[in-house]
Design a protein around this motif. Structure first.
Motif, mmCIF file in Angstrom:
data_model
loop_
_atom_site.group_PDB
_atom_site.id
_atom_site.type_symbol
_atom_site.label_atom_id
_atom_site.label_comp_id
_atom_site.label_asym_id
_atom_site.label_seq_id
_atom_site.Cartn_x
_atom_site.Cartn_y
_atom_site.Cartn_z
ATOM 1 N N VAL A 3 4.047 -4.098 8.415
ATOM 2 C CA VAL A 3 4.410 -4.388 7.041
ATOM 3 C C VAL A 3 3.925 -3.211 6.221
ATOM 4 O O VAL A 3 2.728 -2.908 6.222
ATOM 5 C CB VAL A 3 3.730 -5.684 6.545
ATOM 6 C CG1 VAL A 3 4.011 -5.910 5.080
ATOM 7 C CG2 VAL A 3 4.147 -6.868 7.384
ATOM 8 N N TYR A 29 -1.042 -6.552 -3.367
ATOM 9 C CA TYR A 29 -0.113 -7.126 -2.388
ATOM 10 C C TYR A 29 -0.753 -7.154 -1.002
ATOM 11 O O TYR A 29 -0.565 -8.113 -0.256
ATOM 12 C CB TYR A 29 1.193 -6.342 -2.338
ATOM 13 C CG TYR A 29 2.022 -6.413 -3.601
ATOM 14 C CD1 TYR A 29 1.945 -7.490 -4.484
ATOM 15 C CD2 TYR A 29 2.898 -5.389 -3.918
ATOM 16 C CE1 TYR A 29 2.711 -7.547 -5.623
ATOM 17 C CE2 TYR A 29 3.676 -5.441 -5.064
ATOM 18 C CZ TYR A 29 3.575 -6.525 -5.909
ATOM 19 O OH TYR A 29 4.333 -6.577 -7.036
ATOM 20 N N ARG A 30 -1.489 -6.128 -0.646
ATOM 21 C CA ARG A 30 -2.185 -6.103 0.651
ATOM 22 C C ARG A 30 -3.166 -7.267 0.740
ATOM 23 O O ARG A 30 -3.204 -7.992 1.734
ATOM 24 C CB ARG A 30 -2.911 -4.779 0.842
ATOM 25 C CG ARG A 30 -3.703 -4.717 2.136
ATOM 26 C CD ARG A 30 -4.554 -3.431 2.198
ATOM 27 N NE ARG A 30 -5.400 -3.494 3.357
ATOM 28 C CZ ARG A 30 -6.587 -4.145 3.389
ATOM 29 N NH1 ARG A 30 -7.045 -4.760 2.321
ATOM 30 N NH2 ARG A 30 -7.292 -4.158 4.495
ATOM 31 N N ALA A 33 -1.322 -10.477 1.226
ATOM 32 C CA ALA A 33 -0.817 -10.591 2.599
ATOM 33 C C ALA A 33 -1.944 -11.001 3.553
ATOM 34 O O ALA A 33 -1.748 -11.848 4.429
ATOM 35 C CB ALA A 33 -0.181 -9.272 3.046
ATOM 36 N N VAL A 38 -1.607 -12.356 7.369
ATOM 37 C CA VAL A 38 -1.070 -11.148 8.005
ATOM 38 C C VAL A 38 -2.266 -10.335 8.504
ATOM 39 O O VAL A 38 -3.197 -10.048 7.739
ATOM 40 C CB VAL A 38 -0.228 -10.316 7.012
ATOM 41 C CG1 VAL A 38 0.242 -9.017 7.646
ATOM 42 C CG2 VAL A 38 0.958 -11.126 6.495
ATOM 43 N N ILE A 43 -0.654 -4.006 8.645
ATOM 44 C CA ILE A 43 -0.344 -3.550 7.289
ATOM 45 C C ILE A 43 -0.527 -2.043 7.182
ATOM 46 O O ILE A 43 -1.570 -1.507 7.541
ATOM 47 C CB ILE A 43 -1.238 -4.256 6.249
ATOM 48 C CG1 ILE A 43 -1.005 -5.766 6.287
ATOM 49 C CG2 ILE A 43 -0.980 -3.697 4.851
ATOM 50 C CD1 ILE A 43 -1.968 -6.561 5.415
#
Length: 168
Positions: A3, A29-30, A33, A38, A43
């Protein structure tokens, strides 16, 4: 599968972005996630982009640096930005299939989330201007803008919804 998370560091053009993501979109956003489960190892972070074209180009570079050459990409944006994101990606990264998505968000809910009706209309008008103007600047592929949509754009700019327009 990796991602790649890209986003504006702190865009001076977007007070809504800077207010919501003071450390930059990509960082937030990281973190989101990761909260959703995630794995960190999946990532790839690209925190330096300053606009949509750079988001796409820099993400492409991050993927290439680790040997990933995707056949398709998923661009996630606000609903009103999907069309411009698509046109930009087709220009910047023509060899991949581009799929756009956004949060299913009713216009009234988006207005409430921003809290400033004029700003929201200014943002929509500014984004449509970019759909119209970016192809001639080399930033995006040409897209058809229906006459009634163009007429609404002209009417709204004449009514003063201009704070997000590109300067001439």
């Amino acid at each position: 599968m990796a991602v790649t998370i890209s986003g504006w560091p702190r865009s001076p053009l977007s007070c809504t972005t800077a207010a919501r993501f003071p450390r930059g979109e990509a960082v937030h956003y990281r973190e989101h996630a990761l909260e959703l489960g995630v794995p960190d190892s999946a990532i790839l972070l690209e925190p330096n982009a300053g606009n949509t074209g750079q988001n796409i180009a820099f993400s492409r570079e991050v993927l290439a640096a680790v040997g990933i050459t995707p056949k398709s990409v998923l661009l996630v944006s606000k609903p009103y930005m999907e069309r411009r994101s698509y046109a930009t990606a087709r220009k910047v990264w023509p060899e991949v299939e581009v799929i756009c998505a956004s949060e299913p968000l009713e216009f009234d809910d988006y207005l409430k989330s921003i809290g400033d009706e004029k700003l929201v209309v200014d943002m929509l008008v500014g984004d449509l201007q970019r759909v119209i103007e970016y192809p001639s600047l080399g930033f995006a592929v040409e897209q058809d803008v229906p006459e009634d949509v163009h007429a609404a754009y002209v009417s709204l700019t004449n009514a003063g919804f201009t704070s997000r327009l590109l300067s001439s």
